[in-house]
Design a protein around this motif. Structure first.
Motif, short mmCIF file in Angstrom:
data_model
loop_
_atom_site.label_atom_id
_atom_site.label_comp_id
_atom_site.label_asym_id
_atom_site.label_seq_id
_atom_site.Cartn_x
_atom_site.Cartn_y
_atom_site.Cartn_z
N ILE A 66 0.32 -1.31 -0.13
CA ILE A 66 0.02 0.13 -0.19
C ILE A 66 0.78 1.03 0.37
N ALA A 67 2.21 0.87 0.33
CA ALA A 67 2.66 2.00 0.72
C ALA A 67 3.66 2.81 -0.20
N HIS A 68 3.94 1.39 -1.27
CA HIS A 68 4.63 2.06 -1.80
C HIS A 68 3.76 2.42 -3.35
N SER A 69 2.85 2.33 -3.29
CA SER A 69 1.96 2.62 -4.16
C SER A 69 1.23 4.44 -3.89
N ASP A 70 1.64 4.58 -2.85
CA ASP A 70 1.65 6.01 -2.46
C ASP A 70 2.38 7.25 -3.54
N PRO A 71 2.02 8.49 -4.20
CA PRO A 71 2.53 8.62 -5.21
C PRO A 71 3.58 9.64 -4.52
N LEU A 72 4.43 10.20 -3.94
CA LEU A 72 5.44 9.92 -2.94
C LEU A 72 6.46 9.18 -2.96
N HIS A 73 6.12 7.88 -3.28
CA HIS A 73 7.69 7.12 -3.61
C HIS A 73 7.10 6.33 -4.71
N VAL A 74 6.61 6.51 -5.29
CA VAL A 74 6.35 6.31 -6.73
C VAL A 74 7.27 7.43 -7.27
N THR A 75 7.00 7.86 -7.23
CA THR A 75 8.03 9.38 -7.93
C THR A 75 8.62 9.75 -7.84
N GLY A 76 9.39 9.69 -6.67
CA GLY A 76 11.30 8.94 -6.14
C GLY A 76 10.63 10.89 -4.94
N SER A 77 9.59 11.39 -4.40
CA SER A 77 9.77 12.43 -3.86
C SER A 77 10.17 12.31 -2.49
N SER A 78 10.28 11.31 -2.07
CA SER A 78 10.57 10.97 -0.62
C SER A 78 10.56 9.72 -0.42
N THR A 79 11.17 8.63 0.24
CA THR A 79 12.02 7.86 1.33
C THR A 79 10.44 7.43 2.23
N LEU A 80 9.73 6.35 1.07
CA LEU A 80 9.24 5.35 2.42
C LEU A 80 9.60 4.79 2.91
N THR A 81 9.34 4.81 4.47
CA THR A 81 9.60 2.98 5.11
C THR A 81 8.98 3.04 5.97
N VAL A 82 8.33 1.64 6.07
CA VAL A 82 7.12 0.89 7.02
C VAL A 82 7.41 0.26 8.04
N HIS A 83 6.73 -0.08 9.31
CA HIS A 83 7.22 -0.45 10.35
C HIS A 83 6.46 -1.21 11.12
N GLU A 84 5.79 -2.29 11.36
CA GLU A 84 4.80 -2.73 12.50
C GLU A 84 4.84 -1.99 13.52
N TRP A 85 3.77 -1.11 13.96
CA TRP A 85 3.55 -1.03 15.25
C TRP A 85 2.88 -1.62 15.75
N ARG A 86 3.33 -1.84 17.54
CA ARG A 86 2.43 -2.10 18.44
C ARG A 86 2.40 -1.17 19.24
N ALA A 87 0.98 -0.04 18.27
CA ALA A 87 0.93 1.44 19.80
C ALA A 87 0.28 0.61 20.92
N ARG A 88 0.28 1.22 21.44
CA ARG A 88 -0.50 1.61 22.68
C ARG A 88 -1.46 2.35 23.52
N ARG A 89 -2.18 2.85 24.31
CA ARG A 89 -2.44 3.64 25.47
C ARG A 89 -1.46 3.55 26.73
N PRO A 90 -0.65 4.88 26.84
CA PRO A 90 -0.29 4.59 28.56
C PRO A 90 -1.15 3.74 29.28
N GLY A 91 -0.58 3.02 30.30
CA GLY A 91 -1.44 2.42 30.97
C GLY A 91 -2.10 1.08 30.84
N ALA A 92 -2.25 0.84 28.72
CA ALA A 92 -3.14 -0.17 29.09
C ALA A 92 -2.76 -1.44 29.21
N LYS A 93 -2.95 -1.91 29.46
CA LYS A 93 -2.26 -3.98 29.69
C LYS A 93 -2.49 -4.34 28.07
N ASP A 94 -1.81 -4.92 27.87
CA ASP A 94 -0.51 -5.33 26.49
C ASP A 94 -1.85 -6.88 25.99
#
Length: 94
Positions: A66-94
């Protein structure tokens, strides 16, 4: 049954070849992700160096595709890196 969607952080850092037209096409790309309910958050960095967005996807390969179909990536206007993110709210249990 549908596979659960995970969060992926996409960092988009401008290159010297940045094109304003790619930035406009990027906005349309983000609108399409919103319509598909795949975009969690998005925004530019205040220093103008790029921006980031959080995608919802089944796996890292899908998020990267998906990210590599972004026009920013396709045109070379930006370098896109993708990271899996296990985001959580502070104080939340896993």
């Amino acid at each position: 049954m549908n596979e659960p969607l995970h969060l992926y952080l996409v960092l988009a850092m401008r290159t010297p070849a940045f094109q304003a037209s790619a930035g406009e096409a990027h906005q349309a790309f983000l609108e399409d992700l919103i319509e598909q309910d795949l975009l969690e958050l998005t925004g530019p960095f205040t220093d103008g160096s790029g921006g980031a967005y959080i995608l919802r996807a089944a796996d890292l390969a899908t998020a990267t595709q998906i990210a590599h179909s972004d026009p920013l990536h396709v045109t070379g206007s930006s370098t896109l890196t993708v990271h899996e993110w296990r985001a959580r709210r502070p104080g939340a249990k896993d």
